[in-house]
Write a protein that holds these residues in place. Structure first.
Motif, PDB file in Angstrom:
ATOM      1  N   UNK A 490     -24.625  63.156 -10.875  1.00  0.00           N
ATOM      2  CA  UNK A 490     -25.703  63.242  -9.737  1.00  0.00           C
ATOM      3  C   UNK A 490     -26.445  64.378  -9.541  1.00  0.00           C
ATOM      4  N   UNK A 491     -27.556  64.576  -9.933  1.00  0.00           N
ATOM      5  CA  UNK A 491     -28.641  65.553  -9.873  1.00  0.00           C
ATOM      6  C   UNK A 491     -29.362  65.571  -8.436  1.00  0.00           C
ATOM      7  N   UNK A 492     -29.564  64.507  -7.862  1.00  0.00           N
ATOM      8  CA  UNK A 492     -30.067  64.407  -6.616  1.00  0.00           C
ATOM      9  C   UNK A 492     -29.543  63.484  -5.592  1.00  0.00           C
ATOM     10  N   UNK A 493     -29.190  63.701  -4.448  1.00  0.00           N
ATOM     11  CA  UNK A 493     -28.551  62.856  -3.472  1.00  0.00           C
ATOM     12  C   UNK A 493     -29.772  62.335  -2.568  1.00  0.00           C
ATOM     13  N   UNK A 494     -30.201  61.190  -2.759  1.00  0.00           N
ATOM     14  CA  UNK A 494     -31.351  60.551  -1.947  1.00  0.00           C
ATOM     15  C   UNK A 494     -31.198  60.870  -0.461  1.00  0.00           C
ATOM     16  N   UNK A 495     -31.998  61.313   0.251  1.00  0.00           N
ATOM     17  CA  UNK A 495     -31.813  61.552   1.911  1.00  0.00           C
ATOM     18  C   UNK A 495     -31.286  60.125   2.502  1.00  0.00           C
ATOM     19  N   UNK A 496     -32.138  58.971   2.014  1.00  0.00           N
ATOM     20  CA  UNK A 496     -31.895  57.671   2.504  1.00  0.00           C
ATOM     21  C   UNK A 496     -30.371  57.279   2.539  1.00  0.00           C
ATOM     22  N   UNK A 497     -29.520  57.927   1.676  1.00  0.00           N
ATOM     23  CA  UNK A 497     -28.142  57.697   1.817  1.00  0.00           C
ATOM     24  C   UNK A 497     -27.534  57.742   3.318  1.00  0.00           C
ATOM     25  N   UNK A 498     -28.315  58.677   4.019  1.00  0.00           N
ATOM     26  CA  UNK A 498     -27.928  58.984   5.483  1.00  0.00           C
ATOM     27  C   UNK A 498     -28.263  57.673   6.144  1.00  0.00           C
ATOM     28  N   UNK A 499     -28.732  56.659   5.873  1.00  0.00           N
ATOM     29  CA  UNK A 499     -28.851  55.504   6.574  1.00  0.00           C
ATOM     30  C   UNK A 499     -27.752  54.648   6.424  1.00  0.00           C
ATOM     31  N   UNK A 500     -26.741  54.752   5.395  1.00  0.00           N
ATOM     32  CA  UNK A 500     -25.701  53.950   5.393  1.00  0.00           C
ATOM     33  C   UNK A 500     -24.814  54.393   6.412  1.00  0.00           C
ATOM     34  N   UNK A 501     -24.711  54.113   7.575  1.00  0.00           N
ATOM     35  CA  UNK A 501     -23.915  54.362   8.572  1.00  0.00           C
ATOM     36  C   UNK A 501     -22.715  53.806   8.750  1.00  0.00           C
ATOM     37  N   UNK A 502     -22.372  53.000   7.916  1.00  0.00           N
ATOM     38  CA  UNK A 502     -20.951  52.127   7.844  1.00  0.00           C
ATOM     39  C   UNK A 502     -19.946  53.053   7.257  1.00  0.00           C
TER      40      UNK A 502
END
Length: 538
Positions: A490-502
Motif C-alpha cells: 500500500x503506497x497511500x492510505x486514503x484519509x477516508x479510511x478514518x470514517x470506518x468507525x466500526x
C-alpha cells in the motif's frame, strides 16, 4: 558575662561576608594567577570584573603593603604575566577598557555572558590567539578586533550579528572560525584571505548563497553550512582540494554538488533538502567518502556508480522516494550502516529493514546472483517478458481470464506466475495436480468479493501484495472490527479510511506508504483513524 550577652546576637561570619562582597575574587586566586599566568573566574555570578584582576600584573599584592617577608616562591615581583583569563558563564554586560592592561593574554574566554559589544582596546591584545565570545548578545564588533592578527581561534556563535566587515580577512592566521547561530545574510569576500582556516561553521544563519571566494581557502577541512537558505552552492566549491567534511543539511538544494577535485572528502551531509536527482557525476570522484547522508530528500533512484564508493561506511537514505536500490551495495566492504526506512521500496519489506544492516546487506548480495545487472528493479509487469512464459498460457490470461498453472508438481507457485496477471482481471485459476500444501497467499488486489459480504467482522490479509483499498466500500461493512493489512504494498492510505468507525483493530505496519508516519501508526487504531479523518479534504 555581659560581654557575651552583648555579642550573642551577632553573626560571627558577618565579617567574612562583608569581605567577600568587597572582593569577589579571593586573594588566593590572584596569588596563584601571578605564579601560573592563568586565572579562572567562570561561573561566579560577576556583573563586572574587579579592578584587581585588570591590574594584576601592575599593582603589588596586598600582602606586600604589610611588610611581610617573602619566601622564594612568593616573590611577587618575579610574577608571571597573565596569559589565560576565563570569564565565562557570568553576568557581564560590558567589558572594561582596562582589558588592555593585560597585553600578554593568549586566551580570553568570555562566552555565556550578556555582552552587546566590546571595547576598542580589545585590539591592543596583540598576543591573543584564542577569543571565545559565543553565547552573548552582540550585534556588532569593533573594527579594532580585526587587528588581532595572531588570532588562531575565534568563536562568535550564538550572537545577534547581521553582518561582518571585509576586514575579517585581516585575521590571516585564523584556523577555527565559528559564526553559527547568528543572523547573517551574507558573508564577506574577505574570507578569501583566510588561507590558514581549517574549520568554518556558518550553520543556523540566513545565507542564500556562498561567495565564490570561499574556494580560496585551500586548507579548509570542515565547512558547515547547515540550516540556511541555500538553493545551490558555487561550482568553485569543487576546487577545495583539502575539504574533508561538508555539511549542507536543512537547506533548499535540489541537486547534490559536483565535487571533482574534492578527492579527500570523507563526509557529505545533505539531509533535509529537496534533492531529486542523484547522478553518476555527483559521486564518481568521491573515492575517499566514508559517510553519505541524504535523508529526508526526494531522491527517486541511485546510480550504479554508488557501488564504486569502496570506503563507504555509512549511507543514510531515510525518507526518500526510492523504489529500488543497486544490489551492489551489498558488496561494499566497509559499509556498516545502511538506513532505508521511509522509502516506497517494492522488493524489500519493512520487516527486513528492521533487522539491521548486516541482514539487509546479506539480502542484497543474494539478489546479485539472481539479477546480473545488480539492480533491485521492479520487473516489467507483462507476461511477454517473464522467464517462465513458456510455462504460462498467456492467451488464456488475456482472452479467457484464466490463469492455468496445473500439472507442474510444484510445492509453491512461483512469483512470476502471479506477476503475469498483474495487469489483467483473472476470473478462473487452475492450480490442480501440484504439490501445494496451502492456498497461495499472494493477493495483488483486495478481493472484490469481500466488499460484498456485509456481515464480515474480521479481514486478515497480511503478507500479500495488496496495493490499494476502497475506503468507501469498506465503510459499508459496518460490522467490520478487525482489518489486518500488514506487510503489503500500500503506497497511500486514503484519509477516508478514518470514517470506518466500526474498526477496533486496524493494522498497517510493513507497507511502503510515507504518510501517516510510523509514530502515528504506533499510537493505535483510535488515534490513527482520528488522524486520517483530519486529513480528509473539506
Amino acid at each position: 558575662m555581659s560581654r557575651f550577652k552583648r555579642g550573642a546576637g551577632l553573626d560571627s561570619r558577618a565579617g567574612f561576608r562583608q569581605q567577600k562582597e568587597e572582593c569577589p575574587v579571593p586573594n588566593g586566586l590572584l596569588k596563584g594567577a601571578r605564579q601560573s599566568g592563568q586565572l579562572n573566574l567562570s561561573g561566579r555570578g560577576l556583573t563586572e570584573v574587579p579592578q584587581s584582576v585588570w591590574r594584576l600584573n601592575i599593582d603589588p599584592p596586598e600582602e606586600a603593603q604589610q611588610n611581610v617577608s617573602f619566601s622564594a616562591s612568593d616573590r611577587w615581583w618575579e610574577q608571571t604575566d597573565l596569559t589565560k583569563l576565563l570569564l565565562s558563564s557570568n553576568k557581564l554586560e560590558t567589558l572594561s577598557e582596562d582589558v588592555k592592561l593585560l597585553p600578554a593574554l593568549v586566551v580570553l574566554d568570555i562566552h555565556d555572558n550578556q555582552l552587546r559589544t566590546l571595547p576598542a582596546t580589545i585590539g591592543e591584545l596583540e598576543q591573543l590567539q584564542k577569543l571565545n565570545l559565543s553565547h552573548n548578545k552582540m550585534t556588532d564588533l569593533p573594527l579594532e578586533l580585526w587587528n588581532l592578527t595572531n588570532l588562531r581561534c575565534l568563536h562568535l556563535q550564538q550572537n545577534l550579528l547581521e553582518q561582518l566587515p571585509s576586514e575579517l580577512g585581516q585575521l590571516c592566521q585564523l584556523e577555527d572560525l565559528d559564526l553559527s547561530n547568528n543572523k547573517l545574510i551574507i558573508v564577506p569576500d574577505g574570507l578569501a584571505n583566510l588561507n590558514n582556516l581549517v574549520k568554518l561553521n556558518l550553520s543556523f544563519n540566513s545565507l542564500k548563497s556562498l561567495p565564490s571566494a570561499i574556494s580560496e581557502m585551500k586548507n579548509l577541512r570542515m565547512l558547515d553550512c547547515s540550516r540556511n537558505q541555500l538553493e545551490s552552492v558555487p561550482p568553485v566549491l569543487a576546487q577545495m582540494a583539502s575539504l574533508e567534511q561538508l555539511y549542507l543539511r536543512h537547506n533548499k538544494l535540489r541537486f547534490l554538488p559536483e565535487l571533482p577535485s574534492c578527492k579527500t572528502l570523507k563526509e557529505l551531509h545533505c539531509g533535509n533538502n529537496q534533492i531529486e536527482v542523484l547522478e553518476a557525476a555527483h559521486l564518481k570522484h568521491l573515492s575517499a567518502l566514508s559517510v553519505l547522508e541524504l535523508r529526508d530528500n526526494k531522491v527517486k533512484s541511485l546510480p550504479e556508480e554508488i557501488t564504486l564508493l569502496q570506503g563507504l561506511q555509512r549511507l543514510d537514505l531515510t525518507n526518500n522516494d526510492l523504489s529500488s536500490i543497486p544490489c551492489g551495495l551489498g558488496n561494499l566492504p566497509k559499509l556498516t550502516s545502511l538506513t532505508l526506512e521511509g522509502n516506497p521500496l517494492r522488493t524489500i519489506r519493512r520487516e527486513l529493514l528492521t533487522k539491521g544492516t548486516s541482514e539487509l546487506l546479506k539480502y542484497l548480495r543474494s539478489r546479485i546472483q539472481e539479477e546480473p545487472d545488480g539492480n533491485l528493479k521492479d520487473e516489467p509487469k507483462t507476461a511477454m517478458t517473464l522467464p517462465s512464459q513458456s510455462r504460462i498460457n498467456v492467451h488464456a490470461i488475456k482472452t479467457l481470464k484464466t490463469l492455468e498453472y496445473s500439472q507442474k508438481q510444484e510445492a509453491a507457485i512461483p512469483d512470476d506466475v502471479f506477476d503475469a496477471v498483474s495487469d489483467g482481471a483473472v476470473v478462473n485459476v487452475n492450480f490442480s495436480k501440484n504439490q501445494l500444501t496451502e492456498v497461495p497467499p499472494r493477493f495483488k488486489a483486495f478481493p472484490d468479493v469481500l466488499y460484498r459480504i456485509l456481515s464480515l467482522e474480521t479481514i486478515l490479509m497480511s503478507n500479500n501484495q495488496v496495493g490499494a483499498i476502497d475506503p468507501l466500500r469498506l465503510k459499508l461493512l459496518d460490522k467490520l472490527s478487525t482489518l489486518d493489512l500488514q506487510n503489503n504494498d500500500i503506497m497511500q492510505v486514503p484519509p477516508e479510511l478514518g470514517n470506518c468507525t466500526s474498526l477496533r483493530a486496524l493494522m498497517l505496519d510493513g507497507n511502503p506508504f510515507r504518510n501517516p508516519r510510523a509514530a502515528i501508526v504506533a499510537k493505535g487504531t483510535d488515534s490513527l483513524l482520528e488522524y486520517l479523518r483530519s486529513r480528509i479534504p473539506t
